[in-house]
Design an enzyme around this catalytic site. Structure first.
Site, PDB file in Angstrom:
ATOM      1  NE  ARG A   1      50.699-100.044 -57.018  1.00 30.05           N
ATOM      2  CZ  ARG A   1      49.697-100.642 -56.345  1.00 30.05           C
ATOM      3  NH1 ARG A   1      49.504-101.940 -56.476  1.00 30.05           N
ATOM      4  NH2 ARG A   1      48.921 -99.935 -55.569  1.00 30.05           N
TER       5      ARG A   1
ATOM      6  CE  LYS B   1      34.998-100.766 -43.823  1.00 33.33           C
ATOM      7  NZ  LYS B   1      36.082-101.770 -43.884  1.00 33.33           N
TER       8      LYS B   1
ATOM      9  N   GLY C   1      43.235 -96.586 -54.355  1.00 35.23           N
ATOM     10  CA  GLY C   1      43.375 -97.622 -55.372  1.00 35.23           C
ATOM     11  C   GLY C   1      42.173 -97.689 -56.307  1.00 35.23           C
TER      12      GLY C   1
ATOM     13  N   GLY D   1      46.314 -96.691 -49.109  1.00 36.22           N
ATOM     14  CA  GLY D   1      46.444 -96.445 -47.674  1.00 36.22           C
ATOM     15  C   GLY D   1      47.467 -95.361 -47.357  1.00 36.22           C
TER      16      GLY D   1
HETATM   17  P1  ADP Z   1      39.623 -96.152 -52.750  1.00 39.21           P
HETATM   18  O1  ADP Z   1      40.231 -97.529 -52.977  1.00 39.21           O
HETATM   19  O2  ADP Z   1      39.780 -95.261 -53.938  1.00 39.21           O
HETATM   20  O3  ADP Z   1      40.096 -95.522 -51.461  1.00 39.21           O
HETATM   21  P2  ADP Z   1      37.277 -97.255 -51.531  1.00 39.21           P
HETATM   22  O4  ADP Z   1      37.977 -98.556 -51.383  1.00 39.21           O
HETATM   23  O5  ADP Z   1      37.021 -96.454 -50.315  1.00 39.21           O
HETATM   24  O6  ADP Z   1      38.041 -96.339 -52.603  1.00 39.21           O
HETATM   25  O7  ADP Z   1      35.866 -97.470 -52.219  1.00 39.21           O
HETATM   26  C1  ADP Z   1      35.720 -98.114 -53.433  1.00 39.21           C
HETATM   27  C2  ADP Z   1      34.544 -99.027 -53.449  1.00 39.21           C
HETATM   28  O8  ADP Z   1      33.358 -98.380 -53.013  1.00 39.21           O
HETATM   29  C3  ADP Z   1      34.255 -99.524 -54.834  1.00 39.21           C
HETATM   30  O9  ADP Z   1      34.497-100.908 -54.893  1.00 39.21           O
HETATM   31  C4  ADP Z   1      32.795 -99.193 -55.079  1.00 39.21           C
HETATM   32  O10 ADP Z   1      32.078-100.221 -55.719  1.00 39.21           O
HETATM   33  C5  ADP Z   1      32.276 -98.985 -53.673  1.00 39.21           C
HETATM   34  N1  ADP Z   1      31.085 -98.129 -53.651  1.00 39.21           N
HETATM   35  C6  ADP Z   1      30.955 -96.870 -54.094  1.00 39.21           C
HETATM   36  N2  ADP Z   1      29.684 -96.426 -53.941  1.00 39.21           N
HETATM   37  C7  ADP Z   1      28.992 -97.430 -53.393  1.00 39.21           C
HETATM   38  C8  ADP Z   1      27.621 -97.599 -53.002  1.00 39.21           C
HETATM   39  N3  ADP Z   1      26.726 -96.643 -53.152  1.00 39.21           N
HETATM   40  N4  ADP Z   1      27.270 -98.792 -52.465  1.00 39.21           N
HETATM   41  C9  ADP Z   1      28.184 -99.772 -52.313  1.00 39.21           C
HETATM   42  N5  ADP Z   1      29.478 -99.676 -52.653  1.00 39.21           N
HETATM   43  C10 ADP Z   1      29.889 -98.521 -53.186  1.00 39.21           C
END
Ligand code: ADP
Ligand code: MG
Length: 395
Positions: free
Chosen positions: A36, A196, A352, A375
């Site tokens: 960063r 999610k 992230g 976000g």
């Molecule tokens: P980003 O930060 O890139 O937007 P998210 O926060 O939405 O991504 O998602 C990341 C998290 O999702 C990771 O910590 C990962 O472990 C979790 N994840 C991915 N696939 C699964 C799964 N099948 N079951 C549970 N957690 C998952």
């Protein structure tokens, strides 16, 4: 969207307040990832090099009042090493000591203020605080794209008191993300994963009518699979989003979007490193197991679906990539995006965790752009005008 991009000459001899995002991971005074800080070097070099008198302001973590572990002091030290120039640090953001430090800046000098979130007024966008932060300066440069979705005193409030411009990182983010959102080359694929559905609803709603291919993996896929009537065992599922998932599946069909969901998964009893991992077809997930990564057939299917794609936006890992047994799917997508980039596609990664995953896969430099926003990137893709960007628009 055209931004007022700061020209280095405008900064010459001026006291410039620059908002950066130095929210780096620090443990015991050591910075484990300085990405960063590096992301803002271009702006800092340009403005300081042109003779601007720079005051840098950033948040770090989520302090409740003054928290010594969340001081930005170690960042000042790291920044000095990176730019090979002295960086003055003050243990405050406003007040006499700060004002004195600002008045003693000479052309090209750099000052870093203490963590702006030590003041609760920051997150409340308190006008008096914003004014106190702004007043010792003559112009404001907003470079912290990743904090632009927050209307805080240092991201938005100060713009009420100073002529405001966009820094080079801000400009690059907005330029690339605007192409993806508003003017992508087709075929255009959106890859979604992560934990999610609820985090990504706005993005799906805004992007569904623009994409040709939609790929859904990761934890969020199970809500869609459940919506199709499959048993998903103990996999992640947002029961209150099943109706949304059903509507989305129908809407994708109506719009002619090619939608891809996992056809096989890696399952285990629990999400840990030593879990016994098995690959099962999607309609055979045992009751007591959970899906933690996409399977090899799904990797093939997703990679085929991506072949020939000209624009890709990827947000959300395909599995629990933090655990080695469940990182294959995420790695395979990272590799595929690298290939597409080499073939001339525009490949953009946001979020992230997804940024961390592409780094872990060693493909960070092989894609077109890894957004510094989490976000902020999602809200940008939802079609929102971010509060930290609005004052920077060319009217
Ligand atoms: P980003 O930060 O890139 O937007 P998210 O926060 O939405 O991504 O998602 C990341 C998290 O999702 C990771 O910590 C990962 O472990 C979790 N994840 C991915 N696939 C699964 C799964 N099948 N079951 C549970 N957690 C998952
Ligand atoms: Mg995340």
């Amino acid at each position: 969207m055209k931004l007022k991009r700061v020209k280095p000459d405008q900064a010459k001899g001026k006291r410039v307040l620059a908002r950066v995002d130095f929210n780096v991971p620090i443990k015991g005074g050591r910075i484990s990832d300085d990405g960063r800080i590096v992301s803002h070097l271009e702006m800092i070099d340009a403005l300081s090099g042109a003779g601007g008198r720079l005051t840098l302001v950033s948040h770090l973590g989520r302090p409740k009042g003054k928290t010594p572990e969340l001081s930005l002091k170690p960042v000042a030290t790291r920044l000095e090493e990176l730019i090979e120039k002295p960086v003055t640090f003050v243990h405050d953001c406003i007040g006499d000591e700060v004002n004195a430090a600002i008045s003693s800046l000479k052309d090209g000098d750099i000052l870093l203020l203490e963590n702006v979130r030590f003041y609760p007024q920051e997150e409340k966008n308190d006008p008096q605080f914003a004014k106190a932060l702004a007043l010792p300066h003559q112009m404001f440069v907003m470079d912290a794209f990743s904090a632009a979705h927050r209307a805080h005193a240092s991201t938005r409030g100060v713009a009420e008191y100073l002529p405001s411009f966009a820094g080079s990182l801000m400009c690059r983010e907005v330029e690339i993300l605007s192409v993806v959102r508003d003017d992508p080359k087709h075929p255009f694929a959106l890859i979604l994963g992560g934990a999610k559905v609820s985090d990504k609803i706005g993005v799906i709603e805004n992007m569904l009518s623009k994409v040709d291919v939609l790929i859904i993996g990761g934890g969020m896929a199970f809500t869609f699979l459940a919506a199709q009537g499959l048993s998903i065992g103990r996999s992640l599922c947002e029961h209150d989003k099943i109706d949304f998932a059903k509507e989305m599946l129908k809407s994708a069909k109506d719009k002619g979007v090619k939608l891809f969901l996992p056809v096989d998964v890696a399952v285990a009893n629990e999400a840990n490193e030593s879990a016994e991992r098995r690959i099962v077809p999607i309609d055979q997930i045992p009751e007591d197991q959970m899906g933690l990564d996409i399977g090899p057939e799904t990797i093939k299917l997703f990679c085929q679906a991506l072949t020939g794609i000209k624009t890709v936006l990827w947000n959300g890992p395909m599995g629990v990539f933090e655990l080695p047994p469940f990182k294959n799917g995420t790695e395979a997508i990272a590799k595929k995006l690298s290939e597409l980039t080499a073939e001339g596609a525009l490949t953009v990664v946001g979020g992230g965790d997804t940024a961390a995953a592409i780094k872990a896969a060693g493909c960070e430099r092989a894609v077109s752009h890894v957004s510094t926003g989490g976000g902020a990137t999602l809200e940008f893709m939802e079609g929102k005008l971010l509060p930290g960007i609005e004052p920077l628009l060319e009217k």
